[in-house]
Design an enzyme around this catalytic site. Sequence first.
Site, mmCIF file in Angstrom:
data_model
loop_
_atom_site.group_PDB
_atom_site.id
_atom_site.type_symbol
_atom_site.label_atom_id
_atom_site.label_comp_id
_atom_site.label_asym_id
_atom_site.label_seq_id
_atom_site.Cartn_x
_atom_site.Cartn_y
_atom_site.Cartn_z
ATOM 1 C CG ASN A 116 -11.349 24.436 3.965
ATOM 2 O OD1 ASN A 116 -10.752 23.948 4.909
ATOM 3 N ND2 ASN A 116 -12.007 25.568 4.068
ATOM 4 C CG ASP A 117 -14.860 20.617 4.263
ATOM 5 O OD1 ASP A 117 -14.533 21.486 5.094
ATOM 6 O OD2 ASP A 117 -15.944 20.621 3.665
#
Lengths: 485, 93
Positions: free
Chosen positions: A412-413
């Site tokens: 995600n990040d």
Amino acid sequence: MSFSILASGAVGASATPAWAMLAYLVSGVFFILALRGLSSPATSQTGNRNGMIGMGIAVATTLITHEIANIIEILIAVGIGGAIGVVIARRIAMTAMPELVAGFHSLVGLAAVVVGFGAWLDPESFGIVDAAGQILSVSRVELGLGIAIGAITFSGSIIAFLKLSGRMSGSPIMLPGRHVINLGTLVAILALIGLYTVSPDGGAGEGWMIIAIAVLAFIIGFLLIIPIGGADMPVVVSMLNSYSGWAAAAMGFTLGNSAMIITGALVGSSGAILSYIMCRAMNRSFISVIAGGFGAAPEAGGAGGAREQRPYKQGSAEDAAYMLEQAEKVIIIPGYGMAVAQAQHALREMGDKLKEKGVEVKYAIHPVAGRMPGHMNVLLAEASVPYDEVFELEDINSEFAQCDVAFIIGANDVVNPAAKTDKSSPIYGMPVFDVEKAKQVFFIKRSMGGVGYAGVDNDVFYMNQTVMLLADAKKMVEEIVKSLD
Amino acid sequence: MDFIAILSIFVLACFVGYYVVWSVTPALHTPLMAVTNAISSVIIVGALIAAAEANSPAAKYLGLFGVVLASINIFGGFAVTQRMLAMYKKKGK
């Protein structure tokens, strides 16, 4: 401290013969070769064997040069330890590698403490006494430091192990005034080491000092790691790796043993470099990681409720399969979610199916993906993904513009464009994958609710070309594989 | 060995470590941690001395305990590294 104290050899102890010193040096060289072998997977297994040879030489030399009265007991101890080690190494799941490494670090730390106490109880055998039967001043500094670093490594690694294995919550635990407590404890440890060094009687009479050093160091190891969140663990594990090396080096100084010193320096540098690489990949300073607390704030601030609901597209496994087989080039980005779901085998099957259909498949790995350096590479290797299909961030990032599908699974990040555009974002400046340049993005995620570790929303979810695949990563990939038939 | 000689080895080994570790491919960073773990258990040398030559029973049992701990790491560390490295394969094998 006068130079003559530094330079004087031990008095009354059995001096190490010259051939043994050379043997330890050879052992150290084998350890260097062991790490050198890891420069490529092709030479890595030879490297590992070199490591074993080096260890064999070091142990054999020690046994030969000391009068061993109790060889049976020692062999039993080696047998017990060796059996436990081999069983663990065979049984451990590859996804559990981060906690295994943390657990092993704790053992090195504890061993350093144990050896330190052994040397303090029986300094003659270690050859660290002067003519008056006192432990040499320089050896006291080394002993104190060795025990302190060992104890920090031990308790810190235990906490890291508990957090990584999920036996303890991965979220940061913040004590009020912890920086003051930590600094105070650290100063106290150093003061005690100083006091111990200059104390007139370095032997049994001053035992409380050595014990206090160990106890305070155990406490600070614990305090240092509890405020650090789960996804910062790659830095912590690397840092503890480094500490275990410095502990071994300190003991090597005590014993005047070159194999231990070379190894300690190698391991110490290795851990330090890995920590640096991890910090750079998150654009965070080492100090800010160690200070801890990252990723803790949003829950308290109610940021989850404040997040606006934006429209996104949701797709099915069939949609994804259809688009994937039409593609010419697919780049797969795995993250910690893939490890949690154990989806690596299904993912490799999907890759194979696509390759059969003439699609070019590549894997892209961010340095901080997962819970330890190289975590994703090991899992993909376990699933028999050839290592020449797996690429590092800087080597593959320019290819997203020419790729048809970016397939994000459990990351995600590391794909969040806010890192490039939003100066207020906590992940601003972190190098990320340019997935927004891909024609189509598939994003496997359990639900829309969770945000990444950094607690920030991700614009990639809401892009025109993004299709969210909301399901367990393994199940979703298995369904895609079925649809590809 | 005198302190200065030991310190020289240490400082030079730090530089060797720096260059050797930067040349390790990132794909092998997990095996790197596992193998550094195994080799840092060379601390077993200290545990053996305490266990073998002990003039004090306490030092002897501490030493034996240290030998067990370090052996777990040595055998476990090398074995798990071997297991991981055996999985890395090139295309078409």
